[in-house]
Motif scaffolding. Structure first.
Motif, PDB file in Angstrom:
ATOM      1  N   SER A   5      42.167  13.583  21.268  1.00 46.31           N
ATOM      2  CA  SER A   5      41.958  12.360  22.263  1.00 46.31           C
ATOM      3  C   SER A   5      40.480  12.820  22.692  1.00 46.31           C
ATOM      4  O   SER A   5      39.883  13.756  22.636  1.00 46.31           O
ATOM      5  CB  SER A   5      42.917  12.449  23.395  1.00 46.31           C
ATOM      6  OG  SER A   5      42.537  13.624  24.359  1.00 46.31           O
ATOM      7  N   CYS A   6      39.797  11.517  23.095  1.00 41.11           N
ATOM      8  CA  CYS A   6      38.697  11.659  23.633  1.00 41.11           C
ATOM      9  C   CYS A   6      38.122  12.632  24.838  1.00 41.11           C
ATOM     10  O   CYS A   6      36.948  13.185  24.965  1.00 41.11           O
ATOM     11  CB  CYS A   6      37.910  10.195  24.290  1.00 41.11           C
ATOM     12  SG  CYS A   6      37.836   9.153  22.647  1.00 41.11           S
ATOM     13  N   GLU A   7      39.283  12.667  25.697  1.00 44.08           N
ATOM     14  CA  GLU A   7      39.233  13.878  26.723  1.00 44.08           C
ATOM     15  C   GLU A   7      38.982  15.184  26.344  1.00 44.08           C
ATOM     16  O   GLU A   7      38.741  15.942  27.075  1.00 44.08           O
ATOM     17  CB  GLU A   7      40.588  13.465  27.624  1.00 44.08           C
ATOM     18  CG  GLU A   7      40.636  12.095  28.353  1.00 44.08           C
ATOM     19  CD  GLU A   7      40.956  11.100  27.356  1.00 44.08           C
ATOM     20  OE1 GLU A   7      41.603  11.213  26.369  1.00 44.08           O
ATOM     21  OE2 GLU A   7      40.654   9.930  27.950  1.00 44.08           O
ATOM     22  N   GLU A   8      39.359  15.373  25.083  1.00 44.41           N
ATOM     23  CA  GLU A   8      39.073  16.755  24.525  1.00 44.41           C
ATOM     24  C   GLU A   8      37.910  16.966  23.962  1.00 44.41           C
ATOM     25  O   GLU A   8      37.507  18.016  23.527  1.00 44.41           O
ATOM     26  CB  GLU A   8      40.386  16.983  23.504  1.00 44.41           C
ATOM     27  CG  GLU A   8      41.777  16.966  23.935  1.00 44.41           C
ATOM     28  CD  GLU A   8      42.732  17.159  22.612  1.00 44.41           C
ATOM     29  OE1 GLU A   8      42.194  17.402  21.460  1.00 44.41           O
ATOM     30  OE2 GLU A   8      43.936  17.199  22.855  1.00 44.41           O
ATOM     31  N   LEU A   9      37.046  16.007  23.713  1.00 47.33           N
ATOM     32  CA  LEU A   9      35.857  16.214  23.253  1.00 47.33           C
ATOM     33  C   LEU A   9      34.489  17.107  24.207  1.00 47.33           C
ATOM     34  O   LEU A   9      34.973  17.300  25.339  1.00 47.33           O
ATOM     35  CB  LEU A   9      35.066  14.736  23.044  1.00 47.33           C
ATOM     36  CG  LEU A   9      35.509  13.900  21.923  1.00 47.33           C
ATOM     37  CD1 LEU A   9      35.104  12.504  22.140  1.00 47.33           C
ATOM     38  CD2 LEU A   9      35.436  14.544  20.778  1.00 47.33           C
TER      39      LEU A   9
END
Length: 75
Positions: A5-9
């Motif tokens: 997910s983008c939150e993991e970037l």
């Protein structure tokens, strides 16, 4: 280490890119992560992760650019 997910970037990506650009980055990174699995498929001595990040930034820069204020905007 593909991103789910983008939150993991990484924070610099999350904190500076608009959501759409983050999606482009994530998808390009994950694709490159798979594509450059074998060291023989990479040029130079870059790690798999370094190559995937380079590919991801190139994908973002194909669609987005920084404006005069330093914000990432769609071309």
């Amino acid at each position: 280490m593909p991103y789910g997910s983008c939150e993991e970037l990484p924070a610099p990506v999350r904190d500076n890119l608009p959501r759409h650009a983050q999606e482009i980055y994530r998808k390009a990174f994950n694709s490159a992560w798979e594509q450059y699995r074998d060291a023989d498929d990479r040029r130079g001595e870059d790690s798999r992760e370094a190559v995937a990040h380079k590919v991801a930034w190139a994908a973002v820069k194909a669609v987005y650019e920084k404006n005069d204020a330093g914000d990432w905007v769609e071309k």
